[in-house]
Design a protein around this motif. Structure first.
Motif, short mmCIF file in Angstrom:
data_model
loop_
_atom_site.label_atom_id
_atom_site.label_comp_id
_atom_site.label_asym_id
_atom_site.label_seq_id
_atom_site.Cartn_x
_atom_site.Cartn_y
_atom_site.Cartn_z
N ASP A 154 1.11 -1.31 0.08
CA ASP A 154 0.07 -0.06 -0.36
C ASP A 154 0.78 1.49 0.22
N VAL A 202 -2.61 1.50 -6.14
CA VAL A 202 -4.31 1.56 -5.82
C VAL A 202 -4.81 0.62 -4.58
N THR A 219 -6.66 -2.28 -3.96
CA THR A 219 -8.15 -2.80 -4.40
C THR A 219 -8.33 -3.66 -3.30
N SER A 220 -10.24 -4.83 -3.48
CA SER A 220 -10.66 -5.41 -2.91
C SER A 220 -10.78 -6.50 -3.76
N THR A 221 -10.39 -7.77 -2.71
CA THR A 221 -10.27 -9.00 -4.47
C THR A 221 -10.98 -9.90 -3.92
N HIS A 258 -5.79 -9.16 -0.76
CA HIS A 258 -5.56 -8.10 -0.45
C HIS A 258 -5.01 -7.52 -2.18
N ASN A 269 -3.11 -1.96 -7.95
CA ASN A 269 -2.69 -1.56 -9.09
C ASN A 269 -1.95 -0.83 -9.47
N VAL A 279 -0.71 -5.45 -11.48
CA VAL A 279 -1.94 -5.65 -10.00
C VAL A 279 -0.83 -6.67 -9.42
N ARG A 295 -6.57 -6.67 -16.42
CA ARG A 295 -7.15 -6.46 -14.55
C ARG A 295 -7.11 -7.26 -13.70
N LEU A 296 -7.47 -6.90 -12.32
CA LEU A 296 -7.77 -7.48 -11.17
C LEU A 296 -7.88 -8.61 -11.69
#
Length: 206
Positions: free
Chosen positions: A129, A135, A137-139, A147, A150, A164, A187-188
């Motif tokens: 972080d 940034v 981001t929730s998984t 956790h 990106n 990511v 993307r995630l």
């Protein structure tokens, strides 16, 4: 949601499997004891074509995992890091039009206890972080703790690239999955599919 890297049809089943694994939790008395090399995602599990091994699966040190960050490396050691392994895959595509990751790095860290792994996971989250431009981001459900971040940066040619990173814990194992590619094409969800497959590798005996 539009298909990403041609794997959208495989995303839902894998994410559902991850949900089940996450709901099961981990028995603290049944620690994973196998060599982390055996848990890493393999080239045959990658869901996009044309990947090759860039860096062969091998054991790695706390310093290597921490990218030279002494605080993180010491925290991993203090929390009982016993063994760790990593592998990297890449594919040669036109970056400007690519969809899906073009570079994937997977890591598994095995700790001597669930509490040690949980503490190391928390330290890793704080480290990620704090990366410039990160940034959080929730998984969604993934393992016992999870956790993601990106980071978006422009390449020399002016095309935006994204990195990511997903970190998650399964019992006494801490995992990292890094997926890099074109921003908007990677993307995630792509990283989570790979994370789900590696989690499945860890759900068997040992």
């Amino acid at each position: 949601m539009r298909p990403v890297g041609g794997v959208s049809g495989r995303i839902l089943p894998v994410l559902l499997a991850v949900l089940v694994l996450g709901a099961c939790g981990s028995d603290a008395s049944a620690l994973s004891t196998a060599d982390p090399l055996h848990y890493l995602i393999t080239i045959d599990q990658l869901v996009a074509p044309d990947f090759t091994v860039s860096t062969a699966a091998a054991h790695v040190s706390a310093t290597s995992i921490a990218n030279g960050d002494d605080t993180l490396a010491q925290a991993l050691s203090w929390n009982g890091l016993q063994s760790a392994a990593s592998v990297e895959y890449q594919r040669d595509v036109d970056f400007s039009t690519s969809n899906g990751p073009i570079d994937v790095v997977a890591t598994v860290e095995r700790f001597g206890s669930v509490s040690g792994a949980s503490s190391a996971y928390s330290v890793t989250v704080r480290y990620l972080d704090a990366i410039q431009g990160a940034v959080p981001t929730s998984t969604g459900p993934l393992g016992d703790q999870a956790h993601a971040i990106n980071v978006v940066k422009n390449t020399a040619s002016g095309i935006a690239a994204v990195e990511v990173t997903v970190v998650w814990r399964v019992g006494n194992l801490v995992n990292l999955m890094v997926a890099r590619g074109r921003y908007g094409g990677t993307r995630l969800d792509d990283a989570l599919v790979l994370a789900g497959l590696q989690t499945q590798n860890e759900s068997g005996p040992g």
